[in-house]
Structures are given as structure tokens and as C-alpha cells.
Design a protein around this motif. Structure first.
Motif, short mmCIF file in Angstrom:
data_model
loop_
_atom_site.label_atom_id
_atom_site.label_comp_id
_atom_site.label_asym_id
_atom_site.label_seq_id
_atom_site.Cartn_x
_atom_site.Cartn_y
_atom_site.Cartn_z
N ALA A 138 0.76 -1.14 -0.01
CA ALA A 138 0.09 0.07 0.07
C ALA A 138 0.94 1.15 -0.06
O ALA A 138 0.54 2.23 -0.37
CB ALA A 138 -0.91 0.03 1.29
N LEU A 139 2.07 1.27 0.39
CA LEU A 139 2.94 2.46 0.37
C LEU A 139 4.01 2.46 -0.83
O LEU A 139 4.65 3.29 -1.00
CB LEU A 139 3.91 2.15 1.54
N LEU A 140 3.85 1.54 -1.65
CA LEU A 140 4.70 1.50 -2.86
C LEU A 140 3.92 1.81 -4.06
O LEU A 140 2.99 1.32 -4.45
CB LEU A 140 5.06 -0.13 -3.03
N GLY A 141 4.52 3.08 -4.67
CA GLY A 141 3.84 3.55 -5.82
C GLY A 141 4.67 2.80 -7.10
O GLY A 141 5.60 2.01 -6.81
N GLU A 142 4.14 3.06 -8.30
CA GLU A 142 5.02 2.33 -9.46
C GLU A 142 6.54 2.77 -9.36
O GLU A 142 7.37 2.27 -9.80
CB GLU A 142 4.30 2.86 -10.56
N ASP A 143 6.71 4.14 -9.16
CA ASP A 143 8.18 4.51 -9.23
C ASP A 143 8.98 3.72 -8.18
O ASP A 143 10.36 3.50 -8.12
CB ASP A 143 8.38 6.16 -9.06
N ASP A 144 8.39 3.73 -6.68
CA ASP A 144 9.06 2.92 -5.70
C ASP A 144 9.16 1.44 -6.05
O ASP A 144 10.45 1.10 -5.86
CB ASP A 144 8.28 3.13 -4.54
N GLU A 145 8.36 0.98 -6.66
CA GLU A 145 8.53 -0.31 -7.28
C GLU A 145 9.64 -0.52 -8.25
O GLU A 145 10.45 -1.39 -7.97
CB GLU A 145 7.15 -0.94 -7.99
N GLU A 146 9.95 0.44 -9.21
CA GLU A 146 11.02 0.35 -10.05
C GLU A 146 12.39 0.57 -9.33
O GLU A 146 13.23 -0.23 -9.60
CB GLU A 146 10.71 1.62 -10.90
N ALA A 147 12.42 1.47 -8.37
CA ALA A 147 13.55 1.73 -7.67
C ALA A 147 13.75 0.38 -6.82
O ALA A 147 14.87 -0.13 -6.60
CB ALA A 147 13.36 2.97 -6.50
N PHE A 148 12.94 -0.39 -6.19
CA PHE A 148 13.16 -1.52 -5.58
C PHE A 148 13.29 -2.87 -6.53
O PHE A 148 14.01 -3.91 -5.79
CB PHE A 148 11.84 -2.08 -4.85
#
Length: 272
Positions: free
Chosen positions: A93-103
Motif C-alpha cells: 500500500a506504500l509502494l507507488g510504481e516509481d518506488d517499485e521500479e527503484a526496488f
């Protein structure tokens, strides 16, 4: 019934001052004795907590070689940690698409509980070289200060030009987030700079107590959308089978009606 009896009993006893004084004295003595017993129980509880802490510290040391071996094996699986976090209902719920890309550049996660477990823990995130920030490791640490108050500190993220995910607005949630109806989540990376409630940091506790002990259970979570799709196909098949069964039943009823008509036909003799 018992309450009214007690009231009557008190009223009756109020006519006997001597009995009342004796009763009150006995009650006071009983209360004092209960307090003494309770103090002993509390002392044993404190002793038990200390013993449990010692055992936990002992087994925490014994776990370390296994955590190390597990990390070495996890390193052989591409995108293990991003998949694990995306599959976790609270973290996703805290992960946006950009966060996911960074992860996708996250190669290793480690949780270290301090020797005095009650004093705190640290979470380390290790990243491969990536287009978002210069750091190869990001950490957040939770402990207590000299006065016993909980505090936290973290690595300052050195964002590359125009890549600061915490300053972007309108990130769209990833698929997991959409399923939980979270809109425009704050960047996961904003958590590193948030020290407002170190004593009850929900995300830190989730990673430490839920994900870290067994991340494999979340890595292996099947895609719910695929499951839902398979369920729809199964429903269609079941409906098709039901239609076939109903059709066969109707044909059987028609044949029975035709058979009844033939068997029930009556012949009359020709008129003379």
C-alpha cells in the motif's frame, strides 16, 4: 437475587456494630494479604520476563548463521525482495510504481536486533547501482535515548538530479495497492526521514516481526488477479455443466410424458 440478598444482609448487619467492625477488619486484612500475594506474582512476572529475554538473546545469536545462509540463497533469485514487498498487503500500500521500479535494484535486506533486544533494532536495505540515488545502502535504526525515550535515525538519501521520489506527487499505486483501494500513496522512501513516532513505527515493526522471520511466504504468494481469473473460468465451466444437466433433465421429462401417453391409450370396440 444475590444482589438484593447482599443489600438486605448489609442492612441487617448495620444493627450490629461489633459484627461490622470485625467484618471490616477481616476484609482489610484480606486486602493487605492479597496485595502481598500480588506483589509476589508481579515479582515472578518480572523475573520471567528477564529469563525470556535471556533465552531470546541466546536464540537470536543461534539464528544468525541461518539468516546469513538464507541471504546467500536469496541472492540467487532475481527480484526476490521487490516481489516480497509488493506481495505484502501493508507494505504494498506504500509502494507507488516509481518506488517499485527503484526496488528492482534492491539486492539484500537485513534486520539486526541489538544485543539488548529491548533497546532496539536496525533495518538495512542494500541496493545495486541505480538511476535514483547514490547510496548503496539505506538504514533505519530504532533505539532508546539516555532518558529511555524511543528515538530513530536513518541514512540521508542522496538523490540523483530529478529523481527524488519523495517529492513526486500523484504516484499511482501498483497492482497490489489498487486491489486495496489505496490512491496516490506517499513514497516508501519518505519513511526513512520520518522520525515522528519512533516508539510505534508500524512499517519498521512489520518488516522486523512479519517479513524478516520468513520472507519466503510472501515471495510465494500467488498473483490474486490470476487466481480470480482462474476462478471465473471455473465458474463458466460449472455454469456450462449445469446447462447441460438441465437440458438432459428436460429431455428426460419429455420422453417420460410421451411414454405415459402411449401406455395410457384405451381401445374401444367398433360400433355395431
Amino acid at each position: 437475587m444475590s444482589a438484593s440478598s447482599a443489600k438486605v444482609s448489609r442492612k441487617e448487619n448495620s444493627n450490629h456494630d461489633g459484627a461490622d467492625e470485625t467484618s471490616e477488619k477481616e476484609q482489610q486484612e484480606a486486602i493487605e494479604q492479597i496485595d502481598e500475594v500480588q506483589n509476589e506474582i508481579d515479582r515472578l512476572n518480572e523475573q520471567a520476563s528477564e529469563e525470556i529475554l535471556k533465552v531470546e538473546q541466546q536464540y537470536n545469536k543461534l539464528r544468525q548463521p541461518y539468516f546469513k545462509k538464507r541471504s546467500e540463497l536469496i541472492a540467487k533469485i532475481p527480484n526476490f525482495w521487490v516481489t516480497t514487498f509488493v506481495n505484502h498487503p501493508q507494505v504494498s500500500a506504500l509502494l507507488g510504481e516509481d518506488d517499485e521500479e527503484a526496488f528492482h535494484y534492491l539486492s539484500r535486506v537485513e534486520v539486526t536486533e541489538f544485543e539488548d533486544i529491548k533497546s532496539g533494532y536496525r533495518i538495512d536495505f542494500y541496493f545495486d547501482e541505480n538511476p535514483y540515488f547514490e547510496n548503496r545502502a539505506l538504514s533505519k535504526e530504532f533505539n532508546v535515548n539516555e532518558t529511555g525515550d524511543p528515538v530513530s535515525k536513518s541514512t540521508e538519501i542522496k538523490w540523483k538530479a530529478g529523481k527524488d521520489l519523495t517529492k513526486r506527487t500523484g504516484q499511482t499505486p501498483n497492482k497490489a495497492g489498487k486491489k486495496r483501494q489505496h490512491e496516490e500513496p506517499e513514497s516508501f522512501f519518505a519513511w526513512f526521514a520520518d522520525h515522528s513516532d519512533a516508539g510505534s513505527d508500524e512499517l519498521g515493526e512489520v518488516i522486523k516481526d512479519d517479513i524478516w522471520p520468513n520472507p519466503l511466504q510472501y515471495y510465494l504468494v500467488p498473483d490474486m488477479e490470476d487466481e480470480e481469473g482462474d476462478g471465473d473460468d471455473d465458474d463458466d465451466e460449472e455454469e456450462g455443466l449445469e446447462d447441460i444437466d438441465e437440458g438432459e433433465e428436460e429431455e428426460g421429462e419429455d420422453e417420460e410424458e410421451d411414454g405415459d401417453g402411449e401406455d395410457g391409450e384405451v381401445s374401444f370396440p367398433p360400433p355395431s
